[in-house]
Design an enzyme around this catalytic site. Structure first.
Site, PDB file in Angstrom:
ATOM      1  N   ASN A   9     -88.847   1.462  42.310  1.00 66.10           N
ATOM      2  CA  ASN A   9     -88.429   0.331  43.146  1.00 66.10           C
ATOM      3  C   ASN A   9     -88.092   0.904  44.516  1.00 66.10           C
ATOM      4  O   ASN A   9     -87.048   1.512  44.692  1.00 66.10           O
ATOM      5  CB  ASN A   9     -87.211  -0.361  42.515  1.00 66.10           C
ATOM      6  CG  ASN A   9     -86.661  -1.459  43.405  1.00 66.10           C
ATOM      7  OD1 ASN A   9     -87.297  -1.839  44.387  1.00 66.10           O
ATOM      8  ND2 ASN A   9     -85.484  -1.963  43.065  1.00 66.10           N
ATOM      9  N   LYS A  11     -87.465  -0.681  47.200  1.00 63.86           N
ATOM     10  CA  LYS A  11     -86.536  -1.507  47.992  1.00 63.86           C
ATOM     11  C   LYS A  11     -87.072  -1.627  49.427  1.00 63.86           C
ATOM     12  O   LYS A  11     -88.285  -1.684  49.615  1.00 63.86           O
ATOM     13  CB  LYS A  11     -85.126  -0.927  47.923  1.00 63.86           C
ATOM     14  CG  LYS A  11     -84.707  -0.664  46.474  1.00 63.86           C
ATOM     15  CD  LYS A  11     -83.263  -0.363  46.274  1.00 63.86           C
ATOM     16  CE  LYS A  11     -83.023  -0.112  44.785  1.00 63.86           C
ATOM     17  NZ  LYS A  11     -81.615   0.036  44.443  1.00 63.86           N
ATOM     18  N   HIS A  96     -83.546  -8.768  40.301  1.00 66.73           N
ATOM     19  CA  HIS A  96     -82.865  -7.491  40.562  1.00 66.73           C
ATOM     20  C   HIS A  96     -81.424  -7.775  41.001  1.00 66.73           C
ATOM     21  O   HIS A  96     -81.161  -8.769  41.677  1.00 66.73           O
ATOM     22  CB  HIS A  96     -83.617  -6.713  41.641  1.00 66.73           C
ATOM     23  CG  HIS A  96     -83.086  -5.325  41.812  1.00 66.73           C
ATOM     24  ND1 HIS A  96     -81.989  -5.055  42.599  1.00 66.73           N
ATOM     25  CD2 HIS A  96     -83.469  -4.146  41.267  1.00 66.73           C
ATOM     26  CE1 HIS A  96     -81.725  -3.753  42.530  1.00 66.73           C
ATOM     27  NE2 HIS A  96     -82.610  -3.178  41.729  1.00 66.73           N
ATOM     28  N   GLU A  98     -79.665  -6.660  43.294  1.00 72.57           N
ATOM     29  CA  GLU A  98     -79.472  -6.873  44.740  1.00 72.57           C
ATOM     30  C   GLU A  98     -79.892  -8.289  45.140  1.00 72.57           C
ATOM     31  O   GLU A  98     -79.311  -8.885  46.041  1.00 72.57           O
ATOM     32  CB  GLU A  98     -80.244  -5.798  45.526  1.00 72.57           C
ATOM     33  CG  GLU A  98     -79.521  -4.458  45.447  1.00 72.57           C
ATOM     34  CD  GLU A  98     -80.417  -3.238  45.477  1.00 72.57           C
ATOM     35  OE1 GLU A  98     -81.577  -3.318  45.930  1.00 72.57           O
ATOM     36  OE2 GLU A  98     -79.943  -2.164  45.023  1.00 72.57           O
ATOM     37  N   GLU A 172     -80.216  -2.796  33.895  1.00 74.95           N
ATOM     38  CA  GLU A 172     -79.641  -1.990  34.974  1.00 74.95           C
ATOM     39  C   GLU A 172     -78.176  -2.350  35.152  1.00 74.95           C
ATOM     40  O   GLU A 172     -77.850  -3.368  35.790  1.00 74.95           O
ATOM     41  CB  GLU A 172     -80.377  -2.267  36.290  1.00 74.95           C
ATOM     42  CG  GLU A 172     -81.849  -1.932  36.248  1.00 74.95           C
ATOM     43  CD  GLU A 172     -82.412  -1.735  37.649  1.00 74.95           C
ATOM     44  OE1 GLU A 172     -82.833  -0.631  37.960  1.00 74.95           O
ATOM     45  OE2 GLU A 172     -82.406  -2.703  38.425  1.00 74.95           O
ATOM     46  N   GLY A 178     -77.683   2.987  42.411  1.00 70.06           N
ATOM     47  CA  GLY A 178     -77.475   3.624  43.706  1.00 70.06           C
ATOM     48  C   GLY A 178     -76.130   4.328  43.845  1.00 70.06           C
ATOM     49  O   GLY A 178     -75.737   4.726  44.937  1.00 70.06           O
ATOM     50  N   SER A 218     -79.446   4.938  38.779  1.00 71.80           N
ATOM     51  CA  SER A 218     -79.275   6.378  39.020  1.00 71.80           C
ATOM     52  C   SER A 218     -80.070   7.241  38.045  1.00 71.80           C
ATOM     53  O   SER A 218     -79.640   8.352  37.709  1.00 71.80           O
ATOM     54  CB  SER A 218     -77.791   6.762  39.022  1.00 71.80           C
ATOM     55  OG  SER A 218     -77.119   6.081  40.070  1.00 71.80           O
TER      56      SER A 218
END
Ligand code: PGA
Length: 259
Positions: A9, A11, A96, A98, A172, A178, A218
């Site tokens: 991904n 991003k 996702h 985010e 996730e 992250g 991560s």
């Protein structure tokens, strides 16, 4: 046998030129995997054309990081499923964390995008995962069950049953994305096994066993081997460690699928 998936991904990283340079170095480094391994890159939509050219003829698949749920219309700034498919996407990433936290997407939005992606002929990866507060409150299983069930509710009766391999689930934990804080193999495996059990209950064993469940948050070359050794962890969705050829190639190498 279900697919073993390694997904990047990217991003909002890389220009088209940088994407092409990445693939130029990455493809020769990609060693042959077993027959059920799939390597997917969720690239920025703006880099899809260049990425498609750069990966043509390879086994690498491309996906969009987000799509709109309507086929077309007055949705300024949005990207349609038909468009991303036309320029090379085989996949759509949906829900996702985010998108959920920064852009306020709900389970209902995710459900509509899953349906739109599948209807357009894209395969779909639905992301789910709890926040730290939810984990600490003991709500992890409730949260992931709700996100799974609602995210697939518009397709549960048809595609999930008839073509389950077109759907993947990426677990996730939001607190691991992250942050450098990876879930322990036991924490991840507990949720993956719960998801498999839940899907068995909701959609039947044949569908549940065909659906790949990836871990994300991560994931790195030095922690994937212990995760992949766990039951029901069928691959990885990788952010930071997918941006450099060396780190992503090493991760793929260390995440050898169970045979
Ligand atoms: P990370 O991102 O690997 O950088 O934690 C994962 C993701 O957001 O999919």
């Amino acid at each position: 046998m279900r697919d073993f998936i390694l997904a990047a991904n990217w991003k909002m990283h890389k220009t088209p030129k940088e994407s092409a340079a990445f693939f130029r170095d990455f493809l020769p480094a990609l060693k042959a995997g077993s027959g059920n391994r799939r390597v997917i890159f969720f690239v920025p939509a703006t880099n899809m054309v260049t990425s498609e050219e750069a990966t043509r003829g390879s086994t690498v698949e491309l996906g969009a990081q987000n799509v709109h749920s309507e086929v077309k219309g007055a949705f300024t700034g949005e990207t349609s499923v038909e468009t991303v498919k036309a320029i090379g996407a085989k996949w759509a990433l949906v829900g996702h964390s985010e998108r959920r936290t920064l852009f306020h997407e709900t389970d209902a939005d995710a459900a509509k995008k899953v349906k739109a992606g599948l209807a357009a002929g894209l395969d779909v990866m639905l992301c789910i995962g709890e926040t730290l507060a939810e984990r600490e409150a003991g709500k992890t299983m409730d949260v992931v069950r709700r996100q799974l069930e609602r995210g697939l509710e518009l397709v549960a009766g048809d595609t999930v049953k008839s073509q389950p391999k077109r759907i993947s689930i990426a677990y996730e934990p939001v607190w691991a994305i992250g942050t450098g804080k990876v879930a322990t193999p036991e924490q991840a495996s507990e949720v993956h096994q719960f998801l498999r059990k839940t899907m068995t209950e909701l959609y039947g064993a044949a569908s549940a066993n065909a659906i790949t469940i990836l871990y994300g948050g991560s994931a790195k070359a030095d922690n994937v081997a212990s995760l992949v050794a766990q039951k029901d962890i069928d691959g990885f969705l990788v952010g930071g460690a997918s941006l450099e050829v060396a780190s992503f190639s090493a991760l793929i190498e260390n995440a050898k699928p169970k045979t």
